[in-house]
Design an enzyme around this catalytic site. Structure first.
Site, mmCIF file in Angstrom:
data_model
loop_
_atom_site.group_PDB
_atom_site.id
_atom_site.type_symbol
_atom_site.label_atom_id
_atom_site.label_comp_id
_atom_site.label_asym_id
_atom_site.label_seq_id
_atom_site.Cartn_x
_atom_site.Cartn_y
_atom_site.Cartn_z
ATOM 1 N N TYR A 1 8.499 3.508 12.846
ATOM 2 C CA TYR A 1 7.631 2.710 12.628
ATOM 3 C C TYR A 1 7.339 2.180 13.907
ATOM 4 O O TYR A 1 5.532 2.350 13.826
ATOM 5 C CB TYR A 1 8.921 1.390 12.845
ATOM 6 N N GLY B 1 -0.990 -11.312 5.496
ATOM 7 C CA GLY B 1 -1.676 -10.270 5.508
ATOM 8 C C GLY B 1 -2.439 -12.160 3.945
ATOM 9 O O GLY B 1 -3.506 -11.972 3.595
ATOM 10 N N SER C 1 1.568 -4.300 16.531
ATOM 11 C CA SER C 1 2.579 -4.710 16.153
ATOM 12 C C SER C 1 2.565 -4.836 17.863
ATOM 13 O O SER C 1 2.235 -4.324 18.635
ATOM 14 C CB SER C 1 3.637 -4.231 15.619
ATOM 15 N N SER D 1 0.376 -10.125 -0.454
ATOM 16 C CA SER D 1 1.449 -10.218 -1.274
ATOM 17 C C SER D 1 2.345 -11.450 -0.561
ATOM 18 O O SER D 1 2.761 -12.071 -1.037
ATOM 19 C CB SER D 1 2.218 -9.641 -1.425
ATOM 20 N N LEU E 1 -12.026 -7.985 3.418
ATOM 21 C CA LEU E 1 -10.828 -6.986 2.838
ATOM 22 C C LEU E 1 -9.831 -7.075 3.427
ATOM 23 O O LEU E 1 -9.646 -6.892 4.787
ATOM 24 C CB LEU E 1 -11.713 -5.583 1.946
#
Length: 281
Positions: free
Chosen positions: A154, A17, A141, A13, A8
């Site tokens: 972030y 990913g 990251s 989109s 999964l």
């Protein structure tokens, strides 16, 4: 129910990913490609068809900030496939700004998606991964190792994910679950574009930080001109899926390895501060 291994992946989109879903399917996995808005699946479905792996891509809705959505998605996966062999935490959202220019709600929103979403998805998946002796792979990251100007919220979230996963890894290993973090640098994807930044408006509101922000934006635009492709950045994810025992920490390029090494060898923090200070002047 399928006999192939099932992974999964969140946030498929676009970008890493999407590339990870295609790469996993090419490697023979059944890829459960999830996204908050399945109306944005056109690029993924087109890429899957072009790669000849549409039969191994299954699209599902999953919002990592909604526990009910996570639970519903996992319930469907187990009902349809009988098992879950890996989770790839990829969904995330950028947040550009500095403390005086952001609200506390902005900071909380960055933590909600980038940290708590990862925690929630991992927590929900762990019982199934224990059963399959599977693995958790989390896209963090280089910003989870090196704090970066105008990325305070972030980077805070990504640092939190790194610490969380580094702490979880030895515990998860006792029940047969491998934990890995994958650290990309700049990636040529829609991630930055999806922030929806109005740069002139941001600069107009920057006040005493205008000069520093201008320097940061110029440096960032230059770095993304030399970015990895999403497929290049996703390749180590597929390696981690298929390796017998993946490393805990994996960088996606030599640049990323060199960059995070600055922190990992920087006992007093001076090397990182000297480096990032050049970004804002």
């Amino acid at each position: 129910m399928t006999s192939s291994k099932t992974v999964l992946i969140t946030g498929t989109s676009s970008g890493i990913g999407l590339a990870a879903a295609i790469g996993a399917a090419r490697a023979g996995w059944t890829a459960i490609a999830t996204m908050r808005d399945t109306g944005k699946a056109e690029a993924l479905l087109k890429a899957a068809a072009e790669a000849g792996v549409a039969d191994r891509i299954q699209l599902k809705r999953l919002d990592v900030t909604d526990p009910a959505s996570i639970a519903a998605c996992l319930d469907e996966v187990i009902a349809e496939h009988g098992h879950l062999d890996a989770l790839v935490n990829n969904a995330g959202a950028a947040q550009v700004g500095t403390l005086e220019l952001m609200s506390i709600d902005d900071v909380r929103a960055a933590m909600e998606v980038n940290f708590f979403g990862v925690v929630a998805a991992t927590r929900a998946a762990l019982p199934h991964l224990r059963a399959s002796k599977g693995r958790v792979i989390t896209v963090t990251s280089v910003g989870g190792v090196v704090g970066q100007p105008f990325n305070e919220a972030y980077c805070a979230a990504k640092f939190a994910v790194e610490g969380f996963m580094e702490s979880l890894a030895p515990v998860a290993a006792t029940v047969g679950v491998d934990v890995t973090v994958v650290e990309p640098g700049a990636v040529a994807s829609e991630f930055v574009a999806n922030i929806g930044l109005d740069i002139p408006a941001l600069l107009a509101a920057a006040g005493p930080y205008t000069s520093a922000l201008q320097a940061y934006i110029a440096r960032t635009q230059q770095s993304y001109g030399n970015a990895q492709t999403p497929a290049e950045a996703a390749a180590p994810i597929i390696d981690a899926l298929t390796a017998e025992r993946p490393a805990f920490r994996i960088q996606t390029s030599q640049w990323a390895r060199d960059f995070v090494a600055t922190t990992l060898a920087d006992l007093d923090g001076s090397a990182v501060q000297a480096l990032t200070a050049t970004w804002v002047r």
